[in-house]
Design an enzyme around this catalytic site. Structure first.
Site, PDB file in Angstrom:
ATOM      1  N   TYR A  95      -3.214  -0.455 -11.156  1.00 19.30           N
ATOM      2  CA  TYR A  95      -2.940  -0.037  -9.778  1.00 19.30           C
ATOM      3  C   TYR A  95      -3.763   1.191  -9.436  1.00 19.30           C
ATOM      4  O   TYR A  95      -4.224   1.924 -10.318  1.00 19.30           O
ATOM      5  CB  TYR A  95      -1.445   0.234  -9.551  1.00 19.30           C
ATOM      6  CG  TYR A  95      -0.909   1.474 -10.239  1.00 19.30           C
ATOM      7  CD1 TYR A  95      -1.004   2.740  -9.649  1.00 19.30           C
ATOM      8  CD2 TYR A  95      -0.282   1.389 -11.482  1.00 19.30           C
ATOM      9  CE1 TYR A  95      -0.498   3.870 -10.275  1.00 19.30           C
ATOM     10  CE2 TYR A  95       0.230   2.519 -12.115  1.00 19.30           C
ATOM     11  CZ  TYR A  95       0.107   3.759 -11.503  1.00 19.30           C
ATOM     12  OH  TYR A  95       0.606   4.875 -12.118  1.00 19.30           O
ATOM     13  N   CYS A  96      -3.926   1.424  -8.126  1.00 17.16           N
ATOM     14  CA  CYS A  96      -4.496   2.672  -7.622  1.00 17.16           C
ATOM     15  C   CYS A  96      -3.493   3.224  -6.609  1.00 17.16           C
ATOM     16  O   CYS A  96      -2.294   2.962  -6.736  1.00 17.16           O
ATOM     17  CB  CYS A  96      -5.889   2.471  -7.037  1.00 17.16           C
ATOM     18  SG  CYS A  96      -5.969   1.290  -5.669  1.00 17.16           S
ATOM     19  N   PHE A  97      -3.942   3.962  -5.623  1.00 18.85           N
ATOM     20  CA  PHE A  97      -2.969   4.597  -4.728  1.00 18.85           C
ATOM     21  C   PHE A  97      -2.255   3.575  -3.839  1.00 18.85           C
ATOM     22  O   PHE A  97      -1.030   3.568  -3.742  1.00 18.85           O
ATOM     23  CB  PHE A  97      -3.644   5.662  -3.865  1.00 18.85           C
ATOM     24  CG  PHE A  97      -2.663   6.415  -3.004  1.00 18.85           C
ATOM     25  CD1 PHE A  97      -1.664   7.199  -3.569  1.00 18.85           C
ATOM     26  CD2 PHE A  97      -2.709   6.318  -1.612  1.00 18.85           C
ATOM     27  CE1 PHE A  97      -0.742   7.876  -2.786  1.00 18.85           C
ATOM     28  CE2 PHE A  97      -1.792   7.002  -0.823  1.00 18.85           C
ATOM     29  CZ  PHE A  97      -0.809   7.774  -1.405  1.00 18.85           C
ATOM     30  N   SER A 103      -8.499  -0.403  -7.319  1.00 22.38           N
ATOM     31  CA  SER A 103      -7.909  -1.348  -8.267  1.00 22.38           C
ATOM     32  C   SER A 103      -8.536  -2.736  -8.126  1.00 22.38           C
ATOM     33  O   SER A 103      -8.698  -3.451  -9.125  1.00 22.38           O
ATOM     34  CB  SER A 103      -6.394  -1.419  -8.082  1.00 22.38           C
ATOM     35  OG  SER A 103      -6.050  -1.631  -6.740  1.00 22.38           O
ATOM     36  N   TYR A 124       0.515   2.778  -6.177  1.00 23.70           N
ATOM     37  CA  TYR A 124       1.416   3.891  -6.468  1.00 23.70           C
ATOM     38  C   TYR A 124       2.296   4.225  -5.274  1.00 23.70           C
ATOM     39  O   TYR A 124       3.498   4.496  -5.434  1.00 23.70           O
ATOM     40  CB  TYR A 124       0.604   5.125  -6.865  1.00 23.70           C
ATOM     41  CG  TYR A 124       1.473   6.358  -7.026  1.00 23.70           C
ATOM     42  CD1 TYR A 124       2.175   6.583  -8.199  1.00 23.70           C
ATOM     43  CD2 TYR A 124       1.621   7.270  -5.979  1.00 23.70           C
ATOM     44  CE1 TYR A 124       3.002   7.695  -8.345  1.00 23.70           C
ATOM     45  CE2 TYR A 124       2.442   8.385  -6.112  1.00 23.70           C
ATOM     46  CZ  TYR A 124       3.127   8.582  -7.299  1.00 23.70           C
ATOM     47  OH  TYR A 124       3.950   9.673  -7.421  1.00 23.70           O
TER      48      TYR A 124
END
Length: 362
Positions: A95-97, A103, A124
């Site tokens: 995952y990323c933000f 991602s 996130y």
């Protein structure tokens, strides 16, 4: 094992699903999850360059800059780290933000390397939002019972021995008192809240609603107990621990002299003993105003003599004097006042053995 859906955040946290966090280190430090490992796509500096480019030249230019920054041997090294994580955590996620470009880019590079790895939708931000909402639901639905008692009664020991309990001080990495700071740093406020929400989520997923918590104030060290939980605890029923003064002094010596001293020695080697003594003197100085200058000076000298005796002869008895004084003259009056102000029902009182027997019978 069935892999949780990439949008089923509850299932992901219940399963302790390993996660690869692609955000920059500075983002990870502000807040993350205990099941996540930081393997950033970009460093803080690279991310800042891309962000500036995005503001000045737009998305396409920023994407192009990002690909140029993470290319060649640098890309190969990072791809190797991501691949190793994916192979070692076959049930994991990336995952990323927001579950966006970062991602998706790494997921595509992994696919090109022959590795199919799922991406957490919403990233996130969505998982953090879920945990905030879940903490509110948990606080509203759980039947909390507080373990109370004066300093040194061993409240945390009772929490450890109760299966349906949440160790707030353990999550905060702090013992909750003026002397409670540990040599290892506390987590960030967001990390504390995330971990607490996950613990309560897991407890309420099991049968039963009653959860035992240690009676805490608003702050545990520099961390704030979330408002929604503070409000629930303010009126929660309590079980009161009662131990003799000698037994309480024994607990404080075990926690603040033996255990804390061991932590300092493990971290700092030969300097650990001196740093441990200096730390407790600094903590004593924090409460000088409430003790008064003369009493503070007396206790400081008694403490110094106790450490000298401990280091020279291995004797701990010298610590009993200053600890006993602080318990009776500093901590006990504060606790008695706070106990009189509380609104919750007193369910039971007794020593640790009796309290555990009572709690387990329910």
């Amino acid at each position: 094992m069935v892999r949780p859906d990439t949008e089923d955040y509850r299932a992901l946290f219940l399963a302790d699903a390993p996660m690869m966090d692609l955000r920059a280190p500075i983002e990870f430090e502000k807040g993350a999850f205990s099941c996540a490992t930081s393997l950033p796509l970009m460093t803080d500096d690279e991310r800042a360059q891309v962000g500036t480019c995005y503001k000045q030249q737009g998305q396409d230019a920023a994407i192009a800059l990002g690909h140029s920054l993470v290319s060649g041997e640098l890309k190969d090294r990072r791809l190797h780290a991501w691949s190793e994580f994916a192979r070692s955590h076959s049930q994991g996620y990336v995952y990323c933000f927001r579950g966006g470009l970062r991602s998706q880019t790494v997921q595509r590079w992994l696919q090109e390397a022959g590795i199919e790895y799922p991406l957490v939708r919403g990233g996130y931000k969505a998982m953090r939002r879920f945990l905030i909402d879940e903490l509110e639901r948990s606080a509203a639905s759980a039947d909390f019972v507080l373990i109370g008692g004066k300093t040194g009664t061993g409240k945390t020991r009772v929490i450890w021995d109760l299966p349906r309990s949440a160790d707030l001080e353990g999550l905060a990495n702090h013992r909750g008192s003026s002397f409670g700071q540990l040599p290892q740093p506390q987590p960030s406020q967001i990390d504390f809240e995330n971990a607490l929400s996950i613990v309560l989520l897991k407890l309420l997923d099991q049968s039963g609603e009653r959860i035992f918590l240690e009676d805490e104030g608003k702050l545990i060290g520099r961390l704030c107990v979330p408002d929604v939980l503070q409000a629930k605890m303010a009126n929660a029923p309590m079980v009161l621990l009662e131990q003799s003064l000698d037994e309480r002094i024994d607990v404080v010596i075990e926690d603040y002299i033996v255990d804390l001293g061991g932590r300092y020695q493990q971290l700092y080697g030969e300097q650990g003993a001196q740093l441990h003594a200096e730390k407790l003197q600094a903590d004593l100085l924090k409460i000088r105003k409430r003790l008064g200058g003369e009493l503070h000076l007396q206790m400081s000298e008694v403490m110094a003599d106790a450490f000298d005796q401990q280091h020279a002869q291995g004797q701990l008895e010298g610590h009993r004097q200053w600890i006993g004084f602080l318990l009776q003259e500093y901590y006990d009056p504060m606790y008695e006042y706070q106990f009189e102000q509380r609104a919750g029902e007193l369910l039971f009182r007794g020593d640790r053995k009796a309290v555990l027997a009572w709690a387990n019978s329910r």
